[in-house]
Enzyme design. Structure first.
Site, short mmCIF file in Angstrom:
data_model
loop_
_atom_site.label_atom_id
_atom_site.label_comp_id
_atom_site.label_asym_id
_atom_site.label_seq_id
_atom_site.Cartn_x
_atom_site.Cartn_y
_atom_site.Cartn_z
N TYR A 1 14.89 30.51 5.32
CA TYR A 1 13.88 31.34 6.02
C TYR A 1 14.06 31.35 7.53
O TYR A 1 14.34 30.32 8.14
CB TYR A 1 12.49 30.82 5.71
CG TYR A 1 12.18 30.78 4.25
CD1 TYR A 1 12.09 31.96 3.50
CD2 TYR A 1 11.98 29.58 3.60
CE1 TYR A 1 11.82 31.92 2.15
CE2 TYR A 1 11.70 29.53 2.25
CZ TYR A 1 11.63 30.71 1.52
OH TYR A 1 11.36 30.67 0.19
N MET B 1 10.74 24.54 0.39
CA MET B 1 9.86 23.71 -0.43
C MET B 1 10.66 22.85 -1.40
O MET B 1 10.38 21.68 -1.60
CB MET B 1 8.87 24.59 -1.20
CG MET B 1 7.78 23.80 -1.89
SD MET B 1 6.63 24.84 -2.80
CE MET B 1 5.75 25.65 -1.50
N LYS C 1 0.85 -1.20 0.00
CA LYS C 1 0.00 0.00 0.00
C LYS C 1 0.88 1.25 0.00
O LYS C 1 2.10 1.16 0.21
CB LYS C 1 -0.91 -0.01 1.23
CG LYS C 1 -0.16 0.04 2.53
CD LYS C 1 -1.08 -0.05 3.73
CE LYS C 1 -0.26 0.12 5.00
NZ LYS C 1 -1.01 0.61 6.11
N ARG D 1 -10.58 0.83 14.31
CA ARG D 1 -10.52 1.45 12.97
C ARG D 1 -11.50 0.68 12.08
O ARG D 1 -12.68 0.65 12.39
CB ARG D 1 -9.08 1.42 12.45
CG ARG D 1 -8.12 2.13 13.41
CD ARG D 1 -6.78 2.49 12.82
NE ARG D 1 -6.15 1.45 12.03
CZ ARG D 1 -4.86 1.38 11.75
NH1 ARG D 1 -4.05 2.31 12.24
NH2 ARG D 1 -4.35 0.43 11.01
C1 LIG Z 1 -4.01 -4.34 7.89
C2 LIG Z 1 -2.54 -4.20 7.79
N1 LIG Z 1 -1.79 -5.31 7.70
C3 LIG Z 1 -0.44 -5.24 7.62
C4 LIG Z 1 0.23 -4.04 7.60
C5 LIG Z 1 1.72 -4.02 7.52
O1 LIG Z 1 2.29 -3.53 8.69
P1 LIG Z 1 3.86 -3.46 8.87
O2 LIG Z 1 4.33 -2.45 7.89
O3 LIG Z 1 4.05 -3.02 10.28
O4 LIG Z 1 4.41 -4.80 8.58
C6 LIG Z 1 -0.52 -2.86 7.69
C7 LIG Z 1 0.16 -1.57 7.74
O5 LIG Z 1 -0.21 -0.64 8.37
C8 LIG Z 1 -1.94 -2.95 7.78
O6 LIG Z 1 -2.69 -1.84 7.85
#
Ligand SMILES: Cc1ncc(COP(=O)(O)O)c(C=O)c1O
Length: 370
Positions: A258, A306, A35, A128
């Site tokens: 800055y 930036m 992800k 969550r």
């Molecule tokens: C549902 C879920 N599984 C696995 C992971 C992977 O976690 P990690 O990067 O700590 O291995 C995440 C990451 O946030 C997650 O949201």
């Protein structure tokens, strides 16, 4: 100028990590989490490297990320677990993506769309996504009915741990085991049960029947404060380097950037690097981190702007002077084994975690794969 930054990803390190992590756990299946653009490393290229390294599944947050992987030619099973309200899951069918479903509405939508298999996503403490314990009975009853009718299969059961303490993880695991029992009573036996991400997978022994979901560790970054990547046998894959685009002498008392947050205590020289917070370099790094330049670790001085930041390279010819020419490469972070500052060094210096340092690297930065 951003084009000149070199964000290099060593795909052999990604493959190596996948193979090492696979061997380090008892779990039957290993998922690589790609992800957030593969934690900044590039989702598609990382996914292909992990596939070559022998992982069984890929994990992403949403269907958009999953579809992009399929369009890029990924053939491994893909799980996605966060969905917008009203999601119809037609894309899940079209692109053969497995949804993690958190509630009855998502389960019904999957059934209506013809999704063949789902993972039920349980909230055992994080508050969550995932169904809370009060919702399990209704969700499990409906899932069991859909399975009996041959509408869809409950292929997996998942939860996510908080990594707060062994006791807290234990409470969540006990809840998860209760859920497995409730499904069992209804004749539902999801073959893939998974709760552990990197930290838990490398801390607790997993049942052989389980799957583990590795994110951070796959990229060669340690999830622990007291164990380095080298201790875990994994290799950081990402190196961020930028060329010096200017060198300027300044006198004692003069400043840079800055707010003049830093002043030279002696005559010195500054190297200008064309990278800043638009590229994902946190502004809080101002006056806190060092980069490898000319064989020395040189401090970033003044505010990160930036698109630019400045580095103190010492007076020309002084004892701590660094010989720097235009175009020389400054390494912001990379592999400790090569003498680079590490992502962990940046995270420590800026009061954050390694996840954030890599995940926030901008899409503007071109990734190169070696
Ligand atoms: C549902 C879920 N599984 C696995 C992971 C992977 O976690 P990690 O990067 O700590 O291995 C995440 C990451 O946030 C997650 O949201």
């Amino acid at each position: 100028m951003t084009q000149e930054a070199r964000l290099t990803i060593d795909t052999s390190a990604l493959r190596h990590n996948a193979a090492i992590l696979r061997d380090s756990v008892d779990a039957e299946r290993v998922m690589a989490v790609v992800k957030a653009n593969g934690y900044g490393h590039g989702a598609l290229e990382s996914a292909l490297a992990f596939e070559a390294g022998g992982v069984d599944w890929l994990g992403v947050v949403d269907l958009d990320e999953a579809v992009a992987l399929r369009r890029g030619g990924v053939s491994l099973p893909i799980l996605s677990w966060l969905h917008a309200p009203g999601e119809t899951f037609e894309r899940a069918v079209q692109f053969e993506i497995t949804p993690g479903v958190s509630d009855l509405a998502q389960l019904e939508a999957c059934a209506a769309a013809g999704v063949p298999a789902v993972h039920l996503c349980l909230d055992t403490g994080l508050s969550r996504n995932g169904a809370i314990e009060e919702e399990w009975e209704a969700l499990f009853d409906r899932a069991a009915a859909l399975e009996r009718e041959g509408v869809l299969r409950v292929e997996g059961l998942m939860t996510h741990l908080s990594n707060t303490s062994p006791q807290d993880d234990g409470h969540q695991t006990a809840s998860f085991v209760r859920a497995v029992g409730m499904l069992d009573e209804r004749g539902v036996h999801p073959p893939l049960q998974h709760s552990a991400a990197s930290a838990a997978a490398l801390t607790y022994s997993s049942p052989r029947t389980a799957m583990v979901r590795f994110g951070l560790a796959m990229y060669g970054l340690s999830p622990f404060a007291d164990r380095s990547a080298a201790d875990l046998g994994i290799r950081p894959a990402l190196t961020l380097a930028v060329p010096v685009i200017g060198v300027k002498a300044i006198a004692a008392g003069e400043s840079t950037s800055y707010g003049y947050t830093w002043r030279a205590e002696r005559d010195t020289r500054l190297a200008l690097l064309p990278i800043g917070y638009a590229d994902g370099i946190e502004r809080i790094a101002s006056n806190r981190v060092r980069v490898l330049l000319g064989g020395r670790l040189c401090p970033v001085v003044g505010r990160v702007a930036m698109n630019a930041m400045t580095v103190d390279i010492g007076p020309d010819g002084g004892a701590d002077s660094v010989a720097v020419s235009l175009g020389d490469e400054a390494v912001l972070f990379g592999d400790a084994a090569a003498g680079h500052p590490t992502v962990a060094d940046w995270a420590d210096a800026t009061g954050t975690i390694t996840y954030e340092v890599v995940a926030r690297l901008s899409h503007r930065l071109p990734r190169r794969y070696a």
